[in-house]
Write an enzyme that holds these catalytic residues in place. Structure first.
Site, PDB file in Angstrom:
ATOM      1  N   GLU A  85      54.623  58.293 -14.821  1.00  0.00           N
ATOM      2  CA  GLU A  85      53.340  57.749 -14.346  1.00  0.00           C
ATOM      3  C   GLU A  85      53.603  56.507 -13.486  1.00  0.00           C
ATOM      4  O   GLU A  85      54.494  55.712 -13.808  1.00  0.00           O
ATOM      5  CB  GLU A  85      52.517  57.340 -15.584  1.00  0.00           C
ATOM      6  CG  GLU A  85      51.218  56.609 -15.300  1.00  0.00           C
ATOM      7  CD  GLU A  85      50.593  56.021 -16.577  1.00  0.00           C
ATOM      8  OE1 GLU A  85      51.326  55.609 -17.508  1.00  0.00           O
ATOM      9  OE2 GLU A  85      49.347  55.982 -16.626  1.00  0.00           O
ATOM     10  N   LYS A  92      44.192  61.057 -13.508  1.00  0.00           N
ATOM     11  CA  LYS A  92      44.136  60.767 -14.956  1.00  0.00           C
ATOM     12  C   LYS A  92      42.697  60.669 -15.454  1.00  0.00           C
ATOM     13  O   LYS A  92      41.907  59.866 -14.938  1.00  0.00           O
ATOM     14  CB  LYS A  92      44.889  59.467 -15.229  1.00  0.00           C
ATOM     15  CG  LYS A  92      45.037  59.082 -16.693  1.00  0.00           C
ATOM     16  CD  LYS A  92      45.942  57.844 -16.796  1.00  0.00           C
ATOM     17  CE  LYS A  92      46.202  57.413 -18.226  1.00  0.00           C
ATOM     18  NZ  LYS A  92      47.116  56.232 -18.254  1.00  0.00           N
ATOM     19  N   CYS A 111      50.107  60.178 -19.227  1.00  0.00           N
ATOM     20  CA  CYS A 111      50.227  59.200 -20.316  1.00  0.00           C
ATOM     21  C   CYS A 111      49.193  59.372 -21.430  1.00  0.00           C
ATOM     22  O   CYS A 111      49.331  60.232 -22.275  1.00  0.00           O
ATOM     23  CB  CYS A 111      50.219  57.780 -19.769  1.00  0.00           C
ATOM     24  SG  CYS A 111      50.809  56.610 -21.006  1.00  0.00           S
TER      25      CYS A 111
HETATM   26  N1  CDV Z   1      49.604  54.128 -19.672  1.00  0.00           N
HETATM   27  C1  CDV Z   1      48.970  54.519 -20.785  1.00  0.00           C
HETATM   28  O1  CDV Z   1      48.068  55.343 -20.739  1.00  0.00           O
HETATM   29  N2  CDV Z   1      49.347  53.913 -21.933  1.00  0.00           N
HETATM   30  C2  CDV Z   1      48.729  54.179 -23.200  1.00  0.00           C
HETATM   31  C3  CDV Z   1      48.819  52.983 -24.121  1.00  0.00           C
HETATM   32  C4  CDV Z   1      47.970  51.872 -23.653  1.00  0.00           C
HETATM   33  C5  CDV Z   1      48.419  53.330 -25.540  1.00  0.00           C
HETATM   34  C6  CDV Z   1      49.348  55.379 -23.906  1.00  0.00           C
HETATM   35  O2  CDV Z   1      48.587  56.216 -24.392  1.00  0.00           O
HETATM   36  O3  CDV Z   1      50.570  55.446 -24.037  1.00  0.00           O
END
Ligand code: CDV
Length: 311
Positions: A47, A124, A169
């Site tokens: 990401e 996202k 993510c």
């Molecule tokens: N970049 C992210 O989406 N990070 C989130 C953190 C903040 C919990 C994740 O789900 O890994």
């Protein structure tokens, strides 16, 4: 007959705030060379691969943050990466901050085919964090300030010989992410992540718990949809802020096929036979035979928790 897609999960170590895109692209090209030498034909980067994880930095003036965004793709900084991929016949996926011509901001990933053409885009959907500076947290996570939620859903593409989809993510923690792609027959989900190794609102949730939840989420998504999942970290300490590693490839049984155990630049190469997704899709997770959508209404009717339905 087997359909082998040899994926290279290309973890990036830390990118400091002062590091420019050109130097990151040089690192990405080195990883691509290594992936190619080891037989990879589809490389996946994290990401927001081109910069530090900037949502940790608060800009009072929102427009200042535009310096972290890409107004076009490819562009001058990333053209050498596209050129290299084309020269090697390597498909790729990477994440970046997208600024559209209309001035919209997304946390985006793309699929680029073996000829260097952008074949798919994902924005996202699940944005963690908060909009305003929050002094109760140990660090800021301002994705809700800098991005709007993705507007493209989770398409699955016929790509590199298989059915491939993307997530980014925080999306990996949500079963809906995988199921929407599972309902399109996805065979490989690729995703990048930047996960701080401490919960900003709970200091006793550290690296071990973070890695546990990461593996749990990815393994469950893979198993419940009988798909490979390739999850690629940005890892290590960026300007004093530590990100977990945990780059891994999970098979359609939910088993980890390989995982990097370090926090610097590195490649995990795994040959994935996409036909290994068939058994689960045709038996325990044959959705057409076993799903009972008449009981799933709440999933789309409610966003948050509401009144219990029982007496
Ligand atoms: N970049 C992210 O989406 N990070 C989130 C953190 C903040 C919990 C994740 O789900 O890994």
């Amino acid at each position: 007959m087997s359909r082998v897609l040899t994926v290279a999960a290309a973890q990036l170590g830390p990118i400091q705030k002062a590091e420019d895109r050109q130097s990151v692209v040089t690192r990405m090209i080195a990883l691509m060379d290594e992936a190619h030498a080891r037989g990879g034909n589809f490389i996946v980067y994290p990401e927001l691969a081109l910069t530090t994880f900037f949502p940790r930095w608060y800009h009072e003036d929102r427009a200042e943050a535009d310096s972290w965004f890409e107004a076009s793709m490819p562009n001058a900084a990333t053209a050498p990466l596209f050129d290299k991929a084309r020269a090697l016949g390597m498909a790729m996926s990477f994440g970046y901050a997208e600024l559209t011509p209309e001035g919209r901001h997304f946390n985006t990933s793309i699929l680029v085919d073996h000829a260097g053409k952008i074949a798919g885009k994902y924005r996202k959907v699940h944005l963690p964090g908060h909009v305003d500076y929050d002094d109760t947290r140990s660090h800021q996570h301002l994705e809700k300030r800098y991005f709007e939620p993705g507007d493209l859903g989770w398409p699955v593409w016929n790509f590199a010989g298989g059915l491939v989809g993307m997530a980014i993510c925080n999306d990996r923690r949500w079963p809906e992410t995988y199921r929407v792609m599972g309902l399109q027959g996805v065979e490989m989900v690729v995703l990048g992540f930047n996960t701080p190794s401490v919960n900003s609102q709970r200091s006793d949730e550290g690296l071990a718990d973070r890695l546990f939840h990461h593996r749990l989420s990815v393994q469950a998504g893979a198993y419940q949809n009988s798909t490979f999942v390739v999850a690629v970290a940005k890892a290590g300490t960026e300007d004093g802020h530590h990100l977990t590693g945990g780059t891994l490839v999970v098979d359609p049984n939910g088993k980890i096929l390989g995982e990097l155990d370090h926090e610097h630049d590195g490649v995990l190469v795994v040959a994935c036979d996409l036909d290994d997704t068939r058994f689960g899709k045709e038996t325990i997770f044959d959705f057409a035979r076993h799903r009972r959508v008449e009981h799933y209404g709440l999933i789309i009717e409610r966003t948050g928790v509401g009144a219990p339905l029982g007496e």
